[in-house]
Scaffold this motif. Sequence first.
Motif, mmCIF file in Angstrom:
data_model
loop_
_atom_site.group_PDB
_atom_site.id
_atom_site.type_symbol
_atom_site.label_atom_id
_atom_site.label_comp_id
_atom_site.label_asym_id
_atom_site.label_seq_id
_atom_site.Cartn_x
_atom_site.Cartn_y
_atom_site.Cartn_z
ATOM 1 N N SER A 605 68.742 -14.156 77.146
ATOM 2 C CA SER A 605 67.441 -14.274 76.485
ATOM 3 C C SER A 605 67.166 -15.755 76.250
ATOM 4 C CB SER A 605 67.438 -13.517 75.156
ATOM 5 O OG SER A 605 67.780 -14.387 74.107
ATOM 6 N N VAL A 606 65.906 -16.063 76.070
ATOM 7 C CA VAL A 606 65.520 -17.464 75.912
ATOM 8 C C VAL A 606 66.152 -18.068 74.646
ATOM 9 C CG1 VAL A 606 63.350 -17.084 74.668
ATOM 10 C CG2 VAL A 606 63.545 -19.009 76.233
ATOM 11 N N GLY A 607 66.483 -17.206 73.695
ATOM 12 C CA GLY A 607 67.093 -17.685 72.453
ATOM 13 C C GLY A 607 68.480 -18.290 72.642
ATOM 14 N N GLN A 608 69.122 -18.005 73.752
ATOM 15 C CA GLN A 608 70.455 -18.588 74.008
ATOM 16 C C GLN A 608 70.383 -20.006 74.565
ATOM 17 O OE1 GLN A 608 71.848 -15.634 76.875
ATOM 18 N NE2 GLN A 608 73.501 -15.133 75.474
ATOM 19 N N VAL A 609 69.192 -20.397 75.005
ATOM 20 C CA VAL A 609 69.037 -21.679 75.703
ATOM 21 C C VAL A 609 69.071 -22.829 74.697
ATOM 22 C CG1 VAL A 609 67.376 -23.020 77.070
ATOM 23 C CG2 VAL A 609 67.741 -20.597 77.565
ATOM 24 N N PRO A 610 69.732 -23.968 74.953
ATOM 25 C CA PRO A 610 70.484 -24.283 76.165
ATOM 26 C C PRO A 610 71.817 -23.549 76.237
ATOM 27 C CG PRO A 610 70.611 -26.099 74.604
ATOM 28 C CD PRO A 610 69.675 -25.107 74.023
ATOM 29 N N ILE A 611 72.060 -22.967 77.395
ATOM 30 C CA ILE A 611 73.311 -22.238 77.610
ATOM 31 C C ILE A 611 73.967 -22.794 78.867
ATOM 32 C CG2 ILE A 611 72.096 -20.340 78.808
ATOM 33 C CD1 ILE A 611 74.261 -18.471 77.551
ATOM 34 N N TYR A 612 75.260 -23.079 78.786
ATOM 35 C CA TYR A 612 75.968 -23.694 79.911
ATOM 36 C C TYR A 612 77.447 -23.368 79.793
ATOM 37 C CZ TYR A 612 76.270 -27.107 76.132
ATOM 38 O OH TYR A 612 76.442 -27.693 74.902
ATOM 39 N N TYR A 613 78.128 -23.371 80.954
ATOM 40 C CA TYR A 613 79.515 -22.885 80.954
ATOM 41 C C TYR A 613 80.478 -23.857 80.306
ATOM 42 C CZ TYR A 613 81.300 -26.144 84.390
ATOM 43 O OH TYR A 613 81.734 -27.295 84.989
ATOM 44 N N ASN A 614 80.182 -25.151 80.393
ATOM 45 C CA ASN A 614 81.163 -26.143 79.917
ATOM 46 C C ASN A 614 80.855 -26.588 78.489
ATOM 47 O OD1 ASN A 614 78.869 -27.352 80.890
ATOM 48 N ND2 ASN A 614 79.888 -29.028 81.925
ATOM 49 N N TYR A 615 80.698 -25.589 77.621
ATOM 50 C CA TYR A 615 80.427 -25.871 76.210
ATOM 51 C C TYR A 615 81.722 -26.252 75.493
ATOM 52 C CZ TYR A 615 82.191 -21.095 75.781
ATOM 53 O OH TYR A 615 82.994 -19.995 75.866
ATOM 54 N N LYS A 616 81.586 -26.710 74.272
ATOM 55 C CA LYS A 616 82.759 -27.026 73.452
ATOM 56 C C LYS A 616 83.062 -25.818 72.571
ATOM 57 C CE LYS A 616 82.952 -31.591 74.298
ATOM 58 N NZ LYS A 616 82.773 -32.587 73.258
ATOM 59 N N ASN A 617 84.312 -25.633 72.295
ATOM 60 C CA ASN A 617 84.650 -24.590 71.330
ATOM 61 C C ASN A 617 84.230 -25.004 69.926
ATOM 62 O OD1 ASN A 617 85.638 -22.165 72.137
ATOM 63 N ND2 ASN A 617 87.720 -22.901 72.432
ATOM 64 N N THR A 618 83.880 -24.033 69.119
ATOM 65 C CA THR A 618 83.690 -24.322 67.693
ATOM 66 C C THR A 618 85.061 -24.128 67.022
ATOM 67 O OG1 THR A 618 83.310 -22.014 67.148
ATOM 68 C CG2 THR A 618 81.383 -23.328 67.759
ATOM 69 N N GLY A 619 85.102 -24.344 65.735
ATOM 70 C CA GLY A 619 86.322 -24.018 64.992
ATOM 71 C C GLY A 619 86.486 -22.520 64.838
ATOM 72 N N SER A 699 91.649 -36.669 71.959
ATOM 73 C CA SER A 699 91.140 -37.500 70.855
ATOM 74 C C SER A 699 89.629 -37.298 70.691
ATOM 75 C CB SER A 699 91.464 -38.967 71.106
ATOM 76 O OG SER A 699 90.945 -39.343 72.363
ATOM 77 N N VAL A 700 88.970 -36.942 71.779
ATOM 78 C CA VAL A 700 87.568 -36.505 71.712
ATOM 79 C C VAL A 700 87.560 -35.117 72.355
ATOM 80 C CG1 VAL A 700 85.211 -36.990 72.441
ATOM 81 C CG2 VAL A 700 86.771 -38.890 72.008
ATOM 82 N N THR A 701 87.042 -34.114 71.668
ATOM 83 C CA THR A 701 87.207 -32.738 72.167
ATOM 84 C C THR A 701 86.602 -32.582 73.558
ATOM 85 O OG1 THR A 701 85.133 -32.058 71.152
ATOM 86 C CG2 THR A 701 87.152 -31.736 69.859
ATOM 87 N N ARG A 702 87.228 -31.731 74.331
ATOM 88 C CA ARG A 702 86.802 -31.491 75.714
ATOM 89 C C ARG A 702 86.251 -30.067 75.848
ATOM 90 N NH1 ARG A 702 85.039 -34.839 77.118
ATOM 91 N NH2 ARG A 702 85.208 -34.371 79.315
ATOM 92 N N PRO A 703 85.429 -29.845 76.861
ATOM 93 C CA PRO A 703 84.833 -28.506 77.043
ATOM 94 C C PRO A 703 85.880 -27.425 77.332
ATOM 95 C CG PRO A 703 83.718 -30.142 78.388
ATOM 96 C CD PRO A 703 84.924 -30.805 77.841
ATOM 97 N N VAL A 704 85.477 -26.176 77.140
ATOM 98 C CA VAL A 704 86.398 -25.060 77.388
ATOM 99 C C VAL A 704 86.780 -24.972 78.870
ATOM 100 C CG1 VAL A 704 85.648 -23.643 75.448
ATOM 101 C CG2 VAL A 704 84.481 -23.425 77.646
ATOM 102 N N LYS A 705 85.918 -25.455 79.723
ATOM 103 C CA LYS A 705 86.193 -25.467 81.158
ATOM 104 C C LYS A 705 85.359 -26.571 81.793
ATOM 105 C CE LYS A 705 87.305 -20.858 82.425
ATOM 106 N NZ LYS A 705 86.834 -19.526 82.771
ATOM 107 N N GLU A 706 85.918 -27.215 82.786
ATOM 108 C CA GLU A 706 85.134 -28.208 83.538
ATOM 109 C C GLU A 706 85.441 -28.051 85.016
ATOM 110 O OE1 GLU A 706 84.966 -32.436 81.745
ATOM 111 O OE2 GLU A 706 86.874 -31.586 81.145
ATOM 112 N N LEU A 707 84.387 -27.940 85.808
ATOM 113 C CA LEU A 707 84.574 -27.877 87.267
ATOM 114 C C LEU A 707 85.172 -29.195 87.738
ATOM 115 C CD1 LEU A 707 83.868 -26.202 89.893
ATOM 116 C CD2 LEU A 707 81.851 -27.669 90.071
ATOM 117 N N LYS A 708 86.234 -29.122 88.551
ATOM 118 C CA LYS A 708 86.860 -30.349 89.048
ATOM 119 C C LYS A 708 87.159 -30.295 90.534
ATOM 120 C CE LYS A 708 86.774 -32.706 85.297
ATOM 121 N NZ LYS A 708 85.952 -33.911 85.188
ATOM 122 N N GLY A 709 86.713 -29.245 91.179
ATOM 123 C CA GLY A 709 86.896 -29.173 92.624
ATOM 124 C C GLY A 709 86.273 -27.892 93.147
#
Length: 768
Positions: A605-619, A699-709
């Motif tokens: 739904s439009v309410g999820q936007v911006p939505i992307y796979y390489n988000y950061k985890n919350t606590g 030291s700076v949080t990284r996304p839950v997943k990142e495409l690397k190949g």
Amino acid sequence: MRYIIKILVYTFIICLFTCKENNNNVLAVNEDKNRLSNDIENKVNNLLNKMTLEEKIGQMNQYNGFWDLTGPKPKEGAAAKKYEHLRKGYVGSMLNVRGVKEVMSVQKIAVEETRLGIPLIIGFDVIHGYETLSPIPLAESASWDLEAIKKSAAMAAEEAAAAGINWTFAPMVDVSRDARWGRVMEGAGEDTYLGSKIAVARVQGFQGEDLSSYKSLAACAKHFAAYGFAESGRDYNTADVGTSTLNNVILPPFKAAKEAGVRTFMNSFNELNGIPATGDKYLQRDVLKGQWNFNGFIVSDWGSITEMIAHGHAKDGKHAAELAVKAGSDMDMESYLYVEELAKLVKEGKVEEALITDAARRILRVKFELGLFDDPYKYLNEQREKEIIGHQKFHEASLDIATKSIVLLKNENNLLPLKKEGQNIAVIGALANDKTSPLGSWRIAAKDSTAVSVLEGLKNYQGNTIYYAKGADVSIGKQEFATEIEVNNNDKSGFEEAINVAKNKDAVIMVLGEHGYQSGEGRSRTQLGLPGVQQELLEAVYKVNKNIILVLNNGRPLAINWADKHIPSIIEAWQLGSQSGNAIAKILYGDYNPSAKLPMSFPRSVGQVPIYYNYKNTGRPTLPAPDVVFWSHYQDEANTPLYPFGHGLSYTNFKYETISVQNSYSTSGNVEVLIKLTNTGTLKGKEVVQLYIQDTYASVTRPVKELKGFQLVELEPGESKNITFTLTDKELGFYNNQGIYIVEPGDFKVFAGGSSNTVLESKFEIVK
Ligand code: NOJ
């Protein structure tokens, strides 16, 4: 053993010669390049020595041409001044002049009537083709096929160059995570890694091996920077992003374009952290021209220097010119402020002449590289124009990339591919019979009604009987640049006919989605469903026939929850350009086995936007305990997208069997990941094998997943292959908040699969 040693000795001896030869070749090419660039630098300096201040400023002035408007109407009186300025040598470039005759008419003035005869550089938005259109860039990105993308850019360059154009305002390398933003159609989607690879492919395609060839164009990486992060997806809106996102998400595709040799950049309309990008010294002088050592030039966006007044950054036009030139904007597109104000500013001591000389030097350098000084009319050959524009080879390349861009989103019970004989097939939807919408936005040189429609494409397959009904319009007016293009079209008078046509047919192909002008610049939307009454049409037809194949035509991700739940087969066919209908028919009939993957997540739904796979985890990423509300989620919708980034099916099936990886390695080593893939289906097919990592703590949080190949792998039925990925510092590090690239020791996860919803997982550790 003796044999092995012998082979090694022979190989060594052969290598001694061939490697040396190869090395010598490389050195010779580099020497040639150095000589050429020294030669160009000398010529530029000689020319600059002869130029008055006003002539140097003239190089920094760009005027719009005659008929095409790609921004607000020019100021009153500008057109009259254009010729006066051209004759004085106060114009360095024009945009939107096209066709040999028209370009010749202005180039002749610059070359033959001005004191120094400096040729113009002619710019144009060659975004996805010139007259022959390939798929919109977002669609092409779905192919993940860098060779095909490069070829498509090369074709576009050759065709546009034959019409007298020297410079394209492409590629747009803005990462965007917001489907509401209409310009997502012009980019490579939401991912930085994929976007960087595609940026390189496009730059190489446009610019070719030799910039001075009459087949190539200078490319332009735009919009520098953060334009794709417009708040709430509304075009031109403020972008407010932190250092980490700027350095790790937004800037890398620009840097990749720079490293691929892109000769120009365009700055952007948005402000970033309170400073309009056009007046941003940090971005342009410190990062691009400083840290990255870029020696081409930066053009402003259309009127963006003037717009700094509306932004509340510049007091007036004169102030805006001062801010822009000091910040590093070399060429003024359609503000006319450099030509009006810069000389005064230099004379008053407010702007150093050295800044003007530097800007003019950068522009002249690119003109020399294009070979415009050797022969200013080399792009202007009417015979070539006639032979080249619309050439069959462009259509072949366009069809090739179009078929590779279509994503199979869903295919229940193998409804697709269609049988080629004896079927009664209903085709429904205004877009099925539309020869203009498939051309998409940014198609200024293409003629209306020149795309192959879906209905026409289906006619290539004579064995079935086709019954067509429009059903409903797409809810849009016809004017390209009008503001209110969406009309509230509630007309359901065509429903009855569509329902009757759909009844008792073997299959119903419904072609629904957006009109070609519903996405693109200035076309942001707040709704991501099917526009107008198309959703109602889909549901009405479904009531009488459930064997529906939904073919989507659109320039952005859509939220199609209902369709996903009910419709057995769905293909995302975007806006595919001149050969659209032929490409769609090939996919529907299985003459090409779909291989494309989404370059952007499709929301529920439009309410999820911006939505992307390489988000950061919350606590609080997951449900901590049953029935406890305190975690990061929505009450009325899942967190996950409807279709994730990287998703796309095939008519065959792929099984990701195993993943193996070394357990640990030290910083600055390489880690190899081995994946075994099998085609378990009955057809030959191509799979985009995707590799992702997670740096689990940093030291700076990284996304839950990142495409690397990623790799495109073709397999026969039953065939297996081992695929190797090598991860180096380039893939494993990130920019810290001081802007320094670092690789930190620690635990990493590695994932593989056919989408960002990966199926295999392993881990490794980086040790010091
Ligand atoms: C404005 C757009 O933002 C830019 O991308 C385009 O190249 C220029 N207009 C010129 O048409």
